[in-house]
Enzyme design. Structure first.
Site, PDB file in Angstrom:
ATOM      1  CB  THR A 272      -0.928   0.037   1.229  1.00 18.78           C
ATOM      2  OG1 THR A 272      -0.142   0.080   2.415  1.00 18.78           O
ATOM      3  CG2 THR A 272      -1.834  -1.187   1.255  1.00 18.78           C
ATOM      4  CG  ASP A 273      -1.044   4.856  -1.438  1.00 20.56           C
ATOM      5  OD1 ASP A 273      -1.704   4.700  -0.387  1.00 20.56           O
ATOM      6  OD2 ASP A 273      -1.555   5.258  -2.499  1.00 20.56           O
ATOM      7  CD  GLN A 274       2.901   9.469   3.241  1.00 18.35           C
ATOM      8  OE1 GLN A 274       2.756  10.072   2.183  1.00 18.35           O
ATOM      9  NE2 GLN A 274       3.707   9.888   4.184  1.00 18.35           N
TER      10      GLN A 274
END
Length: 135
Positions: free
Chosen positions: A15-17
């Site tokens: 996942t990203d931030q």
């Protein structure tokens, strides 16, 4: 059976931030689906490679409908679409636990000789399997 399904849980590292699956991480999910579709039919990627055959992607189209998020349990559906002499095509989908369609994809793969890098016909047992799927 033309379709195979497998569940995959989203890991934090995918996942990203914002906790949303990074777009490039959908490709491995679809790969899991294709590998398991073949395994379910009695064909393993490992055995293909041991026999000097690779099955690289030559075309893919992905359409993102809704995001997958950290810790979601995803259902990856892989459906055989068709084959030609050296190509095999799959339509794929990723669904959420809430039964929402998240992503669709289409893949074209080619049977390739590992030594020459050139397209080749699939082994007879795989050709027969693919022909059965089209009936």
């Amino acid at each position: 059976m033309k379709e195979h399904q497998i569940e995959v849980r989203v890991r934090y590292s995918e996942t990203d931030q914002m906790g949303v699956v990074y777009h490039g991480n959908y490709i491995p999910y679809f790969e899991i689906g294709r590998v398991e579709w073949l395994r379910n039919k009695g064909v393993s990627y490992k055995s293909l490679e041991e026999n000097g055959i690779a099955l690289p992607i030559v075309s893919m189209t992905l359409n993102f409908k809704k995001p997958a998020r950290y810790d979601d349990l995803l259902l990856v559906k892989t459906k055989f679409k068709k084959h030609s002499s050296v190509k095999i095509e799959f339509d794929c989908e990723i669904w959420s636990e809430q039964n929402e369609l998240l992503t669709t994809a289409h893949f074209i793969l080619v049977f390739v000789d590992l030594k020459t890098g050139r397209p080749i016909l699939p082994p007879n047992h795989i050709k027969s399997l693919l022909e059965e799927m089209e009936e």
